[in-house]
Motif scaffolding. Structure first.
Motif, PDB file in Angstrom:
ATOM      1  N   ALA A   1       0.833  -1.205   0.000  1.00 54.17           N
ATOM      2  CA  ALA A   1       0.000   0.000   0.000  1.00 54.17           C
ATOM      3  C   ALA A   1       0.867   1.254   0.000  1.00 54.17           C
ATOM      4  O   ALA A   1       0.588   2.218  -0.723  1.00 54.17           O
ATOM      5  CB  ALA A   1      -0.932  -0.005   1.207  1.00 54.17           C
ATOM      6  N   VAL A   2       1.939   1.245   0.787  1.00 54.95           N
ATOM      7  CA  VAL A   2       2.855   2.393   0.815  1.00 54.95           C
ATOM      8  C   VAL A   2       3.528   2.555  -0.545  1.00 54.95           C
ATOM      9  O   VAL A   2       3.650   3.671  -1.070  1.00 54.95           O
ATOM     10  CB  VAL A   2       3.896   2.214   1.944  1.00 54.95           C
ATOM     11  CG1 VAL A   2       5.001   3.236   1.836  1.00 54.95           C
ATOM     12  CG2 VAL A   2       3.228   2.302   3.302  1.00 54.95           C
ATOM     13  N   SER A   3       3.946   1.446  -1.142  1.00 55.66           N
ATOM     14  CA  SER A   3       4.569   1.506  -2.464  1.00 55.66           C
ATOM     15  C   SER A   3       3.593   2.030  -3.513  1.00 55.66           C
ATOM     16  O   SER A   3       3.972   2.804  -4.395  1.00 55.66           O
ATOM     17  CB  SER A   3       5.070   0.121  -2.882  1.00 55.66           C
ATOM     18  OG  SER A   3       6.076  -0.319  -2.010  1.00 55.66           O
ATOM     19  N   ALA A   4       2.345   1.621  -3.413  1.00 56.33           N
ATOM     20  CA  ALA A   4       1.333   2.075  -4.369  1.00 56.33           C
ATOM     21  C   ALA A   4       1.111   3.580  -4.240  1.00 56.33           C
ATOM     22  O   ALA A   4       0.959   4.277  -5.260  1.00 56.33           O
ATOM     23  CB  ALA A   4       0.019   1.330  -4.143  1.00 56.33           C
TER      24      ALA A   4
ATOM     25  N   GLY B   1       3.332   5.777  -3.216  1.00 50.18           N
ATOM     26  CA  GLY B   1       4.525   6.394  -3.811  1.00 50.18           C
ATOM     27  C   GLY B   1       4.464   6.364  -5.325  1.00 50.18           C
ATOM     28  O   GLY B   1       4.807   7.352  -5.994  1.00 50.18           O
ATOM     29  N   PHE B   2       4.038   5.246  -5.873  1.00 44.34           N
ATOM     30  CA  PHE B   2       3.927   5.134  -7.325  1.00 44.34           C
ATOM     31  C   PHE B   2       2.894   6.118  -7.860  1.00 44.34           C
ATOM     32  O   PHE B   2       3.105   6.769  -8.888  1.00 44.34           O
ATOM     33  CB  PHE B   2       3.541   3.706  -7.711  1.00 44.34           C
ATOM     34  CG  PHE B   2       3.396   3.505  -9.180  1.00 44.34           C
ATOM     35  CD1 PHE B   2       4.505   3.342  -9.981  1.00 44.34           C
ATOM     36  CD2 PHE B   2       2.143   3.491  -9.779  1.00 44.34           C
ATOM     37  CE1 PHE B   2       4.379   3.162 -11.351  1.00 44.34           C
ATOM     38  CE2 PHE B   2       2.000   3.320 -11.131  1.00 44.34           C
ATOM     39  CZ  PHE B   2       3.120   3.149 -11.922  1.00 44.34           C
ATOM     40  N   ARG B   3       1.764   6.239  -7.153  1.00 43.80           N
ATOM     41  CA  ARG B   3       0.705   7.155  -7.583  1.00 43.80           C
ATOM     42  C   ARG B   3       1.218   8.603  -7.586  1.00 43.80           C
ATOM     43  O   ARG B   3       0.976   9.352  -8.527  1.00 43.80           O
ATOM     44  CB  ARG B   3      -0.504   7.022  -6.660  1.00 43.80           C
ATOM     45  CG  ARG B   3      -1.706   7.821  -7.138  1.00 43.80           C
ATOM     46  CD  ARG B   3      -2.929   7.626  -6.240  1.00 43.80           C
ATOM     47  NE  ARG B   3      -3.350   6.231  -6.253  1.00 43.80           N
ATOM     48  CZ  ARG B   3      -3.448   5.470  -5.178  1.00 43.80           C
ATOM     49  NH1 ARG B   3      -3.166   5.945  -3.993  1.00 43.80           N
ATOM     50  NH2 ARG B   3      -3.840   4.224  -5.279  1.00 43.80           N
ATOM     51  N   ARG B   4       1.947   8.983  -6.526  1.00 43.27           N
ATOM     52  CA  ARG B   4       2.500  10.342  -6.474  1.00 43.27           C
ATOM     53  C   ARG B   4       3.497  10.569  -7.604  1.00 43.27           C
ATOM     54  O   ARG B   4       3.487  11.616  -8.259  1.00 43.27           O
ATOM     55  CB  ARG B   4       3.190  10.576  -5.130  1.00 43.27           C
ATOM     56  CG  ARG B   4       2.226  10.906  -4.031  1.00 43.27           C
ATOM     57  CD  ARG B   4       2.976  11.369  -2.779  1.00 43.27           C
ATOM     58  NE  ARG B   4       2.395  10.714  -1.626  1.00 43.27           N
ATOM     59  CZ  ARG B   4       2.993   9.824  -0.855  1.00 43.27           C
ATOM     60  NH1 ARG B   4       4.228   9.485  -1.089  1.00 43.27           N
ATOM     61  NH2 ARG B   4       2.366   9.272   0.143  1.00 43.27           N
ATOM     62  N   GLY B   5       4.372   9.591  -7.824  1.00 40.56           N
ATOM     63  CA  GLY B   5       5.365   9.705  -8.898  1.00 40.56           C
ATOM     64  C   GLY B   5       4.710   9.796 -10.261  1.00 40.56           C
ATOM     65  O   GLY B   5       5.114  10.592 -11.110  1.00 40.56           O
ATOM     66  N   ALA B   6       3.692   8.987 -10.488  1.00 38.40           N
ATOM     67  CA  ALA B   6       2.996   9.004 -11.779  1.00 38.40           C
ATOM     68  C   ALA B   6       2.293  10.335 -11.991  1.00 38.40           C
ATOM     69  O   ALA B   6       2.301  10.884 -13.101  1.00 38.40           O
ATOM     70  CB  ALA B   6       1.986   7.861 -11.845  1.00 38.40           C
ATOM     71  N   SER B   7       1.712  10.881 -10.932  1.00 38.10           N
ATOM     72  CA  SER B   7       1.043  12.177 -11.046  1.00 38.10           C
ATOM     73  C   SER B   7       2.060  13.277 -11.366  1.00 38.10           C
ATOM     74  O   SER B   7       1.808  14.147 -12.216  1.00 38.10           O
ATOM     75  CB  SER B   7       0.326  12.494  -9.733  1.00 38.10           C
ATOM     76  OG  SER B   7      -0.281  13.754  -9.801  1.00 38.10           O
ATOM     77  N   ARG B   8       3.219  13.225 -10.711  1.00 30.73           N
ATOM     78  CA  ARG B   8       4.270  14.218 -10.975  1.00 30.73           C
ATOM     79  C   ARG B   8       4.750  14.118 -12.423  1.00 30.73           C
ATOM     80  O   ARG B   8       4.882  15.138 -13.111  1.00 30.73           O
ATOM     81  CB  ARG B   8       5.431  13.984 -10.003  1.00 30.73           C
ATOM     82  CG  ARG B   8       6.532  15.004 -10.115  1.00 30.73           C
ATOM     83  CD  ARG B   8       7.603  14.835  -9.024  1.00 30.73           C
ATOM     84  NE  ARG B   8       7.727  13.516  -8.449  1.00 30.73           N
ATOM     85  CZ  ARG B   8       8.568  12.584  -8.885  1.00 30.73           C
ATOM     86  NH1 ARG B   8       9.350  12.815  -9.906  1.00 30.73           N
ATOM     87  NH2 ARG B   8       8.620  11.408  -8.294  1.00 30.73           N
TER      88      ARG B   8
END
Length: 132
Positions: free
Chosen positions: A77-80, A82-89
Protein backbone atom coordinates in the motif's frame (compact mmCIF):
# COMPACT_ATOMS: atom_id res chain seq x y z
CA UNK A 1 -8.58 -48.48 44.70
CA UNK A 2 -5.57 -46.18 44.22
CA UNK A 3 -5.98 -45.02 40.59
CA UNK A 4 -4.51 -41.64 39.65
CA UNK A 5 -6.79 -39.04 38.01
CA UNK A 6 -6.52 -38.62 34.26
CA UNK A 7 -3.97 -36.06 33.10
CA UNK A 8 -4.11 -35.32 29.33
CA UNK A 9 -0.51 -34.11 29.33
CA UNK A 10 0.87 -37.47 30.47
CA UNK A 11 0.87 -40.11 27.71
CA UNK A 12 -1.16 -43.19 28.57
CA UNK A 13 1.87 -45.54 28.37
CA UNK A 14 3.68 -43.82 31.25
CA UNK A 15 1.02 -44.26 33.95
CA UNK A 16 1.63 -45.84 37.34
CA UNK A 17 1.18 -49.52 38.19
CA UNK A 18 -2.44 -49.02 39.26
CA UNK A 19 -3.53 -48.68 35.63
CA UNK A 20 -1.33 -51.41 34.21
CA UNK A 21 -3.57 -54.21 35.53
CA UNK A 22 -1.57 -55.13 38.65
CA UNK A 23 -3.73 -53.10 41.07
CA UNK A 24 -6.80 -54.17 43.11
CA UNK A 25 -9.31 -56.21 41.18
CA UNK A 26 -12.96 -56.74 42.04
CA UNK A 27 -12.51 -60.49 42.22
CA UNK A 28 -14.79 -60.93 39.19
CA UNK A 29 -13.79 -61.73 35.62
CA UNK A 30 -15.62 -58.60 34.32
CA UNK A 31 -12.94 -56.30 35.73
CA UNK A 32 -10.63 -56.96 32.75
CA UNK A 33 -13.32 -56.01 30.20
CA UNK A 34 -14.04 -52.81 32.08
CA UNK A 35 -10.32 -51.96 32.12
CA UNK A 36 -10.16 -52.56 28.35
CA UNK A 37 -13.07 -50.16 27.84
CA UNK A 38 -11.37 -47.61 30.07
CA UNK A 39 -8.11 -48.12 28.12
CA UNK A 40 -9.96 -47.64 24.79
CA UNK A 41 -11.61 -44.45 26.04
CA UNK A 42 -8.28 -43.27 27.40
CA UNK A 43 -6.66 -43.86 24.00
CA UNK A 44 -9.42 -41.91 22.27
CA UNK A 45 -8.95 -39.04 24.70
CA UNK A 46 -5.19 -39.11 24.09
CA UNK A 47 -5.79 -39.00 20.32
CA UNK A 48 -8.21 -36.10 20.76
CA UNK A 49 -5.67 -34.21 22.88
CA UNK A 50 -2.98 -34.86 20.28
CA UNK A 51 -5.26 -33.60 17.49
CA UNK A 52 -6.11 -30.52 19.56
CA UNK A 53 -2.39 -29.79 20.08
CA UNK A 54 -1.82 -30.11 16.33
CA UNK A 55 -4.74 -27.79 15.64
CA UNK A 56 -3.45 -25.21 18.11
CA UNK A 57 -0.02 -25.36 16.45
CA UNK A 58 -1.60 -24.94 13.01
CA UNK A 59 -3.69 -21.97 14.21
CA UNK A 60 -0.55 -20.32 15.63
CA UNK A 61 1.31 -20.87 12.34
CA UNK A 62 -1.67 -19.49 10.43
CA UNK A 63 -1.63 -16.41 12.65
CA UNK A 64 2.06 -15.89 11.88
CA UNK A 65 1.40 -16.23 8.16
CA UNK A 66 -1.49 -13.77 8.41
CA UNK A 67 0.77 -11.29 10.22
CA UNK A 68 3.40 -11.64 7.50
CA UNK A 69 0.71 -11.16 4.84
CA UNK A 70 -0.56 -8.05 6.64
CA UNK A 71 2.99 -6.63 6.69
CA UNK A 72 3.37 -7.30 2.98
CA UNK A 73 -0.01 -5.67 2.33
CA UNK A 74 1.00 -2.56 4.27
CA UNK A 75 4.29 -2.35 2.38
CA UNK A 76 2.49 -2.74 -0.93
CA UNK A 77 0.00 0.00 0.00
CA UNK A 78 2.86 2.39 0.82
CA UNK A 79 4.57 1.51 -2.46
CA UNK A 80 1.33 2.08 -4.37
CA UNK A 81 0.95 5.54 -2.83
CA UNK A 82 4.52 6.39 -3.81
CA UNK A 83 3.93 5.13 -7.32
CA UNK A 84 0.70 7.15 -7.58
CA UNK A 85 2.50 10.34 -6.47
CA UNK A 86 5.37 9.70 -8.90
CA UNK A 87 3.00 9.00 -11.78
CA UNK A 88 1.04 12.18 -11.05
CA UNK A 89 4.27 14.22 -10.98
CA UNK A 90 5.45 12.74 -14.29
CA UNK A 91 2.02 13.34 -15.84
CA UNK A 92 2.16 17.02 -14.84
CA UNK A 93 5.71 17.35 -16.16
CA UNK A 94 4.73 15.83 -19.48
CA UNK A 95 1.65 18.07 -19.70
CA UNK A 96 3.82 21.17 -19.20
CA UNK A 97 6.33 19.93 -21.78
CA UNK A 98 3.51 19.31 -24.28
CA UNK A 99 1.96 22.71 -23.54
CA UNK A 100 5.30 24.47 -24.04
CA UNK A 101 5.74 22.73 -27.38
CA UNK A 102 2.22 23.70 -28.45
CA UNK A 103 2.92 27.34 -27.57
CA UNK A 104 6.52 27.58 -28.82
CA UNK A 105 5.97 25.83 -32.17
CA UNK A 106 3.59 28.48 -33.59
CA UNK A 107 5.75 31.25 -32.09
CA UNK A 108 8.85 29.80 -33.78
CA UNK A 109 7.06 29.41 -37.09
CA UNK A 110 5.74 32.98 -36.81
CA UNK A 111 9.24 34.32 -36.17
CA UNK A 112 10.56 32.43 -39.19
CA UNK A 113 7.76 33.84 -41.37
CA UNK A 114 8.44 37.38 -40.11
CA UNK A 115 12.14 37.01 -40.83
CA UNK A 116 11.38 35.85 -44.35
CA UNK A 117 8.85 38.66 -44.89
CA UNK A 118 11.23 41.32 -43.56
CA UNK A 119 14.56 40.00 -44.85
CA UNK A 120 13.52 39.04 -48.42
CA UNK A 121 12.42 42.56 -49.46
CA UNK A 122 15.52 44.05 -47.85
CA UNK A 123 17.76 41.63 -49.69
CA UNK A 124 15.95 42.33 -52.97
CA UNK A 125 16.29 46.05 -52.39
CA UNK A 126 20.01 45.79 -51.64
CA UNK A 127 20.70 43.53 -54.62
CA UNK A 128 18.59 45.75 -56.84
CA UNK A 129 20.65 48.79 -55.92
CA UNK A 130 23.92 47.04 -56.76
CA UNK A 131 22.74 46.18 -60.27
CA UNK A 132 22.11 49.81 -61.10
Amino acid sequence: MSEQPYDPYIPSGSRGPAENGSGGSNGAGGGGAQKQKIRAIQDQIDQSVSIMHDNITKVAERGERLDALQDKTDTLAVSAQGFRRGASRVRKQMWWKDTKMKILSPVGIGICVLVVIIVVPIVKAVTGNHKN
